[in-house]
Design a protein around this motif. Structure first.
Motif, PDB file in Angstrom:
ATOM      1  N   ALA A  56       0.827  -1.207   0.000  1.00 34.00           N
ATOM      2  CA  ALA A  56       0.000   0.000   0.000  1.00 34.00           C
ATOM      3  C   ALA A  56       0.857   1.251   0.000  1.00 34.00           C
ATOM      4  O   ALA A  56       0.530   2.247  -0.662  1.00 34.00           O
ATOM      5  CB  ALA A  56      -0.945   0.001   1.205  1.00 34.00           C
ATOM      6  N   THR A  65      -8.729   6.333  -1.347  1.00 34.72           N
ATOM      7  CA  THR A  65      -7.914   6.525  -0.151  1.00 34.72           C
ATOM      8  C   THR A  65      -6.436   6.666  -0.479  1.00 34.72           C
ATOM      9  O   THR A  65      -5.778   7.617  -0.046  1.00 34.72           O
ATOM     10  CB  THR A  65      -8.121   5.336   0.809  1.00 34.72           C
ATOM     11  OG1 THR A  65      -9.498   5.296   1.206  1.00 34.72           O
ATOM     12  CG2 THR A  65      -7.253   5.477   2.045  1.00 34.72           C
ATOM     13  N   ASN A 124      -7.421  -3.000  -7.421  1.00 33.87           N
ATOM     14  CA  ASN A 124      -7.479  -4.458  -7.627  1.00 33.87           C
ATOM     15  C   ASN A 124      -7.300  -4.751  -9.116  1.00 33.87           C
ATOM     16  O   ASN A 124      -8.260  -4.777  -9.869  1.00 33.87           O
ATOM     17  CB  ASN A 124      -8.806  -5.020  -7.116  1.00 33.87           C
ATOM     18  CG  ASN A 124      -8.844  -6.543  -7.152  1.00 33.87           C
ATOM     19  OD1 ASN A 124      -7.824  -7.199  -7.333  1.00 33.87           O
ATOM     20  ND2 ASN A 124     -10.027  -7.107  -6.988  1.00 33.87           N
ATOM     21  N   ASN A 169      -2.487  -1.905  -7.884  1.00 31.06           N
ATOM     22  CA  ASN A 169      -1.827  -2.580  -6.766  1.00 31.06           C
ATOM     23  C   ASN A 169      -0.684  -3.481  -7.228  1.00 31.06           C
ATOM     24  O   ASN A 169       0.045  -4.040  -6.404  1.00 31.06           O
ATOM     25  CB  ASN A 169      -2.836  -3.400  -5.970  1.00 31.06           C
ATOM     26  CG  ASN A 169      -3.484  -4.496  -6.803  1.00 31.06           C
ATOM     27  OD1 ASN A 169      -3.906  -4.282  -7.939  1.00 31.06           O
ATOM     28  ND2 ASN A 169      -3.593  -5.684  -6.237  1.00 31.06           N
ATOM     29  N   ASP A 181      -1.897   9.288   7.529  1.00 29.28           N
ATOM     30  CA  ASP A 181      -2.792   8.130   7.688  1.00 29.28           C
ATOM     31  C   ASP A 181      -2.424   7.306   8.917  1.00 29.28           C
ATOM     32  O   ASP A 181      -2.087   6.120   8.810  1.00 29.28           O
ATOM     33  CB  ASP A 181      -2.730   7.260   6.414  1.00 29.28           C
ATOM     34  CG  ASP A 181      -3.693   6.091   6.454  1.00 29.28           C
ATOM     35  OD1 ASP A 181      -4.747   6.198   7.126  1.00 29.28           O
ATOM     36  OD2 ASP A 181      -3.388   5.063   5.815  1.00 29.28           O
ATOM     37  N   GLU A 203      -4.257   6.001  11.075  1.00 30.56           N
ATOM     38  CA  GLU A 203      -5.199   4.912  11.339  1.00 30.56           C
ATOM     39  C   GLU A 203      -5.016   3.734  10.381  1.00 30.56           C
ATOM     40  O   GLU A 203      -5.685   2.706  10.514  1.00 30.56           O
ATOM     41  CB  GLU A 203      -6.637   5.429  11.250  1.00 30.56           C
ATOM     42  CG  GLU A 203      -6.971   6.529  12.241  1.00 30.56           C
ATOM     43  CD  GLU A 203      -6.817   6.066  13.685  1.00 30.56           C
ATOM     44  OE1 GLU A 203      -7.192   4.907  13.972  1.00 30.56           O
ATOM     45  OE2 GLU A 203      -6.316   6.842  14.515  1.00 30.56           O
ATOM     46  N   ALA A 259      -5.640   3.459   7.006  1.00 26.80           N
ATOM     47  CA  ALA A 259      -6.681   3.226   6.007  1.00 26.80           C
ATOM     48  C   ALA A 259      -6.120   2.677   4.695  1.00 26.80           C
ATOM     49  O   ALA A 259      -6.803   1.951   3.975  1.00 26.80           O
ATOM     50  CB  ALA A 259      -7.454   4.522   5.734  1.00 26.80           C
ATOM     51  N   ARG A 260      -4.875   3.018   4.381  1.00 27.01           N
ATOM     52  CA  ARG A 260      -4.262   2.551   3.140  1.00 27.01           C
ATOM     53  C   ARG A 260      -4.227   1.033   3.048  1.00 27.01           C
ATOM     54  O   ARG A 260      -4.396   0.457   1.972  1.00 27.01           O
ATOM     55  CB  ARG A 260      -2.839   3.123   3.023  1.00 27.01           C
ATOM     56  CG  ARG A 260      -1.912   2.695   4.146  1.00 27.01           C
ATOM     57  CD  ARG A 260      -0.646   3.544   4.226  1.00 27.01           C
ATOM     58  NE  ARG A 260       0.246   3.103   5.307  1.00 27.01           N
ATOM     59  CZ  ARG A 260       0.065   3.451   6.579  1.00 27.01           C
ATOM     60  NH1 ARG A 260      -0.949   4.236   6.932  1.00 27.01           N
ATOM     61  NH2 ARG A 260       0.919   3.031   7.507  1.00 27.01           N
ATOM     62  N   GLY A 261      -4.014   0.379   4.198  1.00 25.92           N
ATOM     63  CA  GLY A 261      -3.938  -1.073   4.209  1.00 25.92           C
ATOM     64  C   GLY A 261      -5.281  -1.753   4.008  1.00 25.92           C
ATOM     65  O   GLY A 261      -5.328  -2.935   3.665  1.00 25.92           O
ATOM     66  N   ARG A 262      -6.356  -1.019   4.197  1.00 26.41           N
ATOM     67  CA  ARG A 262      -7.684  -1.587   3.935  1.00 26.41           C
ATOM     68  C   ARG A 262      -8.006  -1.510   2.439  1.00 26.41           C
ATOM     69  O   ARG A 262      -8.783  -2.318   1.944  1.00 26.41           O
ATOM     70  CB  ARG A 262      -8.738  -0.860   4.762  1.00 26.41           C
ATOM     71  CG  ARG A 262      -8.574  -1.111   6.262  1.00 26.41           C
ATOM     72  CD  ARG A 262      -9.767  -0.612   7.058  1.00 26.41           C
ATOM     73  NE  ARG A 262      -9.811   0.839   7.144  1.00 26.41           N
ATOM     74  CZ  ARG A 262      -9.160   1.552   8.066  1.00 26.41           C
ATOM     75  NH1 ARG A 262      -8.383   0.945   8.947  1.00 26.41           N
ATOM     76  NH2 ARG A 262      -9.264   2.870   8.102  1.00 26.41           N
ATOM     77  N   GLU A 263      -7.424  -0.521   1.738  1.00 26.70           N
ATOM     78  CA  GLU A 263      -7.647  -0.435   0.294  1.00 26.70           C
ATOM     79  C   GLU A 263      -6.704  -1.369  -0.462  1.00 26.70           C
ATOM     80  O   GLU A 263      -7.080  -1.956  -1.479  1.00 26.70           O
ATOM     81  CB  GLU A 263      -7.463   0.992  -0.183  1.00 26.70           C
ATOM     82  CG  GLU A 263      -7.924   1.224  -1.611  1.00 26.70           C
ATOM     83  CD  GLU A 263      -8.092   2.699  -1.939  1.00 26.70           C
ATOM     84  OE1 GLU A 263      -9.229   3.096  -2.256  1.00 26.70           O
ATOM     85  OE2 GLU A 263      -7.095   3.447  -1.879  1.00 26.70           O
ATOM     86  N   PRO A 321      -4.568  -4.468   0.803  1.00 31.58           N
ATOM     87  CA  PRO A 321      -4.114  -5.333   1.890  1.00 31.58           C
ATOM     88  C   PRO A 321      -2.684  -5.801   1.665  1.00 31.58           C
ATOM     89  O   PRO A 321      -2.208  -5.898   0.528  1.00 31.58           O
ATOM     90  CB  PRO A 321      -5.088  -6.497   1.831  1.00 31.58           C
ATOM     91  CG  PRO A 321      -6.295  -5.973   1.122  1.00 31.58           C
ATOM     92  CD  PRO A 321      -5.762  -4.980   0.129  1.00 31.58           C
TER      93      PRO A 321
END
Length: 256
Positions: free
Chosen positions: A12, A36, A145, A185, A245, A247, A249-253, A255
């Protein structure tokens, strides 16, 4: 192929840096990231190598500081109502990074529907501002993705205008038309080929050319030597992780 430098950066975070690079040398224009990772990338560019970038709060305020994702800006420099936003787009004073439900080899983008227009299988966002974006502003794309469902031979509907469609329309369409890059990604892509078809520009570390080709639904131009996407610097990682960031959030968009 060159070897990636050992780093603790996540996939990410490589994507963030790749998106940030889209605004290098952009000058005093409005960065309009959608998603994000592109939002983090634009804010990272502002804090490092592109200090002249203009940012918004994602709605109607021009902001002078760089808040963390989800935080309220403390420095408001102006108001950008919808009417003025349209005027800004028409005069080419921004670089937008849009998403794509589909994108083809010449950069035609679809965010409207999947399937035949007369009876689509899926209704999406609609055309929105994609045509005027692509004909008046530098327009890049972010795809979290990378798959054959997104990178297709032919989009079901043209929303963002690609190089072949712009050429068919003539000088009025090509005059300001420019698609700097596509970030996914898996890697970074551009259209720096004789026929403006998509080219693999860099791979994110851990990704192979074979993986990219398997996930792409059209013939992709692949140079003999494909570099890796540059790694984030120590300071860039600090800014992403602690300032922009915290929190994650980048890793949720994208993984790990």
């Amino acid at each position: 192929m060159s070897s990636p430098t050992t780093t603790k950066a996540t996939r990410a975070e490589y994507c963030v840096v790749a998106c940030a690079e889209a605004w290098r040398h952009a000058g005093e224009v409005l960065a309009s990231p959608m998603g994000t990772v592109p939002t983090i990338g634009a804010r990272l560019a502002k804090l490092t190598f592109a200090p002249d970038l203009m940012l918004t709060d994602g709605e109607a305020l021009l902001i002078g500081d760089v808040p963390a994702l989800g935080a309220r800006a403390q420095v408001v420099e102006g108001w950008l109502p919808y009417r003025q936003h349209l005027a800004l787009v028409a005069t080419g004073r921004r670089h937008v990074m849009m998403g794509a439900a589909q994108i083809d080899r010449h950069g035609n983008q679809n965010i409207s529907c999947i399937g035949d227009w007369a009876r689509p299988a899926r209704q999406l966002l609609g055309v929105r501002g994609a045509p005027v974006n692509t004909l008046n502003n530098p327009t890049s794309y972010w795809v979290p993705n990378h798959s054959r469902r997104v990178f297709v031979e032919q989009v079901d509907m043209v929303c963002g205008v690609g190089y072949d469609r712009a050429a068919e329309a003539g000088p009025s369409a090509t005059r300001f038309h420019h698609l700097p890059e596509v970030v996914s990604n898996l890697g970074v892509f551009d259209f720096a080929t004789p026929d403006h078809s998509m080219r693999l520009r860099s791979l994110h570390p851990g990704v192979t050319v074979e993986q990219v080709l398997a996930a792409t639904g059209f013939a992709l131009t692949v140079p003999d030597e494909v570099p890796y996407t540059r790694e984030p610097t120590t300071e860039e990682l600090r800014l992403v992780r602690e300032v922009i960031d915290p929190e994650g959030a980048r890793g949720r968009e994208v993984p790990a």
